[in-house]
Scaffold this active site. Sequence first.
Site, PDB file in Angstrom:
ATOM      1  NE  ARG A  49     -18.737  82.440  16.190  1.00 19.72           N
ATOM      2  CZ  ARG A  49     -19.483  82.522  15.106  1.00 19.72           C
ATOM      3  NH1 ARG A  49     -19.453  81.564  14.197  1.00 19.72           N
ATOM      4  NH2 ARG A  49     -20.276  83.536  14.893  1.00 19.72           N
ATOM      5  CE  LYS A 153     -24.760  94.893  33.300  1.00 13.19           C
ATOM      6  NZ  LYS A 153     -23.698  94.309  34.136  1.00 13.19           N
ATOM      7  CG  HIS A 183     -28.718  89.758  37.762  1.00 12.20           C
ATOM      8  ND1 HIS A 183     -27.722  90.528  37.237  1.00 12.20           N
ATOM      9  CD2 HIS A 183     -28.403  89.599  39.068  1.00 12.20           C
ATOM     10  CE1 HIS A 183     -26.850  90.826  38.200  1.00 12.20           C
ATOM     11  NE2 HIS A 183     -27.245  90.273  39.322  1.00 12.20           N
ATOM     12  CE  LYS A 187     -29.668  91.125  42.761  1.00 11.74           C
ATOM     13  NZ  LYS A 187     -28.811  90.011  43.118  1.00 11.74           N
ATOM     14  CD  GLU A 221     -20.526  94.317  42.947  1.00 10.70           C
ATOM     15  OE1 GLU A 221     -20.712  93.127  42.688  1.00 10.70           O
ATOM     16  OE2 GLU A 221     -20.130  95.149  42.113  1.00 10.70           O
ATOM     17  CG  ASP A 240     -20.480  96.242  35.682  1.00  6.80           C
ATOM     18  OD1 ASP A 240     -20.861  95.372  34.868  1.00  6.80           O
ATOM     19  OD2 ASP A 240     -20.123  95.969  36.843  1.00  6.80           O
ATOM     20  CG  HIS A 245     -27.649  95.697  37.885  1.00  5.94           C
ATOM     21  ND1 HIS A 245     -28.356  94.939  36.989  1.00  5.94           N
ATOM     22  CD2 HIS A 245     -26.380  95.203  37.874  1.00  5.94           C
ATOM     23  CE1 HIS A 245     -27.549  94.026  36.463  1.00  5.94           C
ATOM     24  NE2 HIS A 245     -26.352  94.172  36.974  1.00  5.94           N
ATOM     25  CE  LYS A 346     -23.905  90.464  46.716  1.00  6.84           C
ATOM     26  NZ  LYS A 346     -23.467  90.847  45.391  1.00  6.84           N
TER      27      LYS A 346
HETATM   28  C1  BG6 Z   1     -23.258  92.283  37.157  1.00  2.00           C
HETATM   29  C2  BG6 Z   1     -22.041  93.156  37.026  1.00  2.00           C
HETATM   30  O1  BG6 Z   1     -24.250  92.660  36.231  1.00  2.00           O
HETATM   31  O2  BG6 Z   1     -23.788  92.409  38.475  1.00  2.00           O
HETATM   32  C3  BG6 Z   1     -20.990  92.777  38.058  1.00  2.00           C
HETATM   33  O3  BG6 Z   1     -21.499  93.008  35.717  1.00  2.00           O
HETATM   34  C4  BG6 Z   1     -21.589  92.814  39.456  1.00  2.00           C
HETATM   35  O4  BG6 Z   1     -19.868  93.643  37.984  1.00  2.00           O
HETATM   36  C5  BG6 Z   1     -22.883  92.006  39.500  1.00  2.00           C
HETATM   37  O5  BG6 Z   1     -20.642  92.275  40.351  1.00  2.00           O
HETATM   38  C6  BG6 Z   1     -23.590  92.193  40.830  1.00  2.00           C
HETATM   39  O6  BG6 Z   1     -24.678  91.313  40.897  1.00  2.00           O
HETATM   40  P1  BG6 Z   1     -25.235  90.827  42.303  1.00  2.00           P
HETATM   41  O7  BG6 Z   1     -26.461  90.048  41.970  1.00  2.00           O
HETATM   42  O8  BG6 Z   1     -24.141  89.997  42.925  1.00  2.00           O
HETATM   43  O9  BG6 Z   1     -25.494  92.080  43.096  1.00  2.00           O
END
Ligand code: BG6
Length: 485
Positions: A49, A153, A183, A187, A221, A240, A245, A346
């Site tokens: 926009r 997503k 995503h 991986k 995380e 989320d 995922h 993580k």
């Molecule tokens: C995203 C979430 O889809 O994936 C985030 O919205 C999250 O909250 C992220 O931190 C994690 O992705 P990755 O690839 O870092 O594990």
Amino acid sequence: MAHPVVPPHLFVVFGATGDLMQRKLLPALYRLHSQGRFPLGSVIVGVARHPMDDGAFREMCATSLVAEKAGAEAEVGTFCRSVLFYQTLSGEGPTGFPGLRTRVEKLEAGHSLPGNRIFYLALPLEAFAPTLQGLGEAGLNHSPGWTRVVIEKPFGRDLDSAVALNALAHRYFEEKQIYRIDHYLGKETVQNLLVFRLANAFVESDWNRDRVDHVEITVAESLGVEGRAGYYETAGALRDMIQNHVTQVLTLVAMEPPARRNEDDIRDEKVKVLRSALPIRLEDVVRGQYGPGTVEGVPVPGYRQEPDVSPNSTTETYIALCLRIANWRWHDVPFFVRTGKRLPAKSSRVVVTFKAPPVSFFQSESEYAMSPDRITILLQPEEGFEIAFEIKVPGREMRVQTHRMKFHYADVFGPLPDGYDTLVEDVMIGDASLFVRADEVEESWRLYGPILAAPPPVVFYPAGSDGPEEGQRLAASWGHRWSTE
Ligand code: BG6
């Protein structure tokens, strides 16, 4: 197999000034381009926009690419000047789309493109419907070549909204034109789940209720909500991370071997896992929220103290649950899944724990309790797998000890490509195997419906801890413990 030829096309990104485009998508497009995997003559059109011309957009993108360390200033500048264009989407709702169509056709004519188009919706959930409608009403859902639409997503907020969004998308696009992105499927280590299971006969023959005691999927995380409270407050960890995922990882771990390696056979098997899952019992769910604490040595605020978070928020930043899959392969094998923010580090992993030997042959001779055999599939940040098994400690005594055999990708192959590179290239090739089909996304929302309808109360955990005590108690109530590494 020869690398598939990607035909020249127009790659349109909605949300071009946003974080996802600037931090993930653009670097992926740049890397594909610099590796000669972005077809010659193709162009990228950023749409948003915000009023801006091509020059300002190119500058913005060059700055982002340098900041993301995608490439050096000179190369990045050449890339931006040669392939990037910008189109302001004027007006509210679908009103700006006829203007976009004119621009698309003009660029195609100017670059002698055959009319192949990708529309990538790097947008928030509420913008998916008007954008799909705008494309459809402007006749941008079909073209002289092929047209594909990529949807980020979260695909819906619950079953009803996902069904409605699918219905709207199908009003304008055929299912084979739609690429719902997750995503995690890009991986390498998630894709390796297929190879690990299906190219190693010894793994697959043990991958069932006769041999497996329980399965754990952890996606931890250390990051907090990172300035995304506006979105996260209405999402929480279930929407989320778990619905998308974690569920994708679960289906790849639990599915039957597909008949062939094509997009429909693989996705058929993934959907069957979700259909076989028993309704989740609320006593098997723990929702947590981080309070103030210390992560990696740094004091951090609690979730309720983060900017734009309500001081009374009950949004979960941690969730642990037990899933049961009622099919011949997995009947009575609990699947424990958990994800959380502000955990100590993580770490994403799948841990498959096997049953103890039926007869404790060594127990009377060893003072060491034997551990059950375990396969740990490391998804990130370390990538690879480890197998824990028992060995005899050399010496006169019959002493048994657990040993870990390790394979780490980095030791053999160096750094792995980013998931977005793989997925973006798959869209260009037209391979939807790593994308989520309409029925899959709906089944997944159906599975989590009971938690969305009656969310268990949220309990608190200090940032930097392993999550709430209740999470440990959930595993203990099934006679298990979460893995610690
Ligand atoms: C995203 C979430 O889809 O994936 C985030 O919205 C999250 O909250 C992220 O931190 C994690 O992705 P990755 O690839 O870092 O594990």
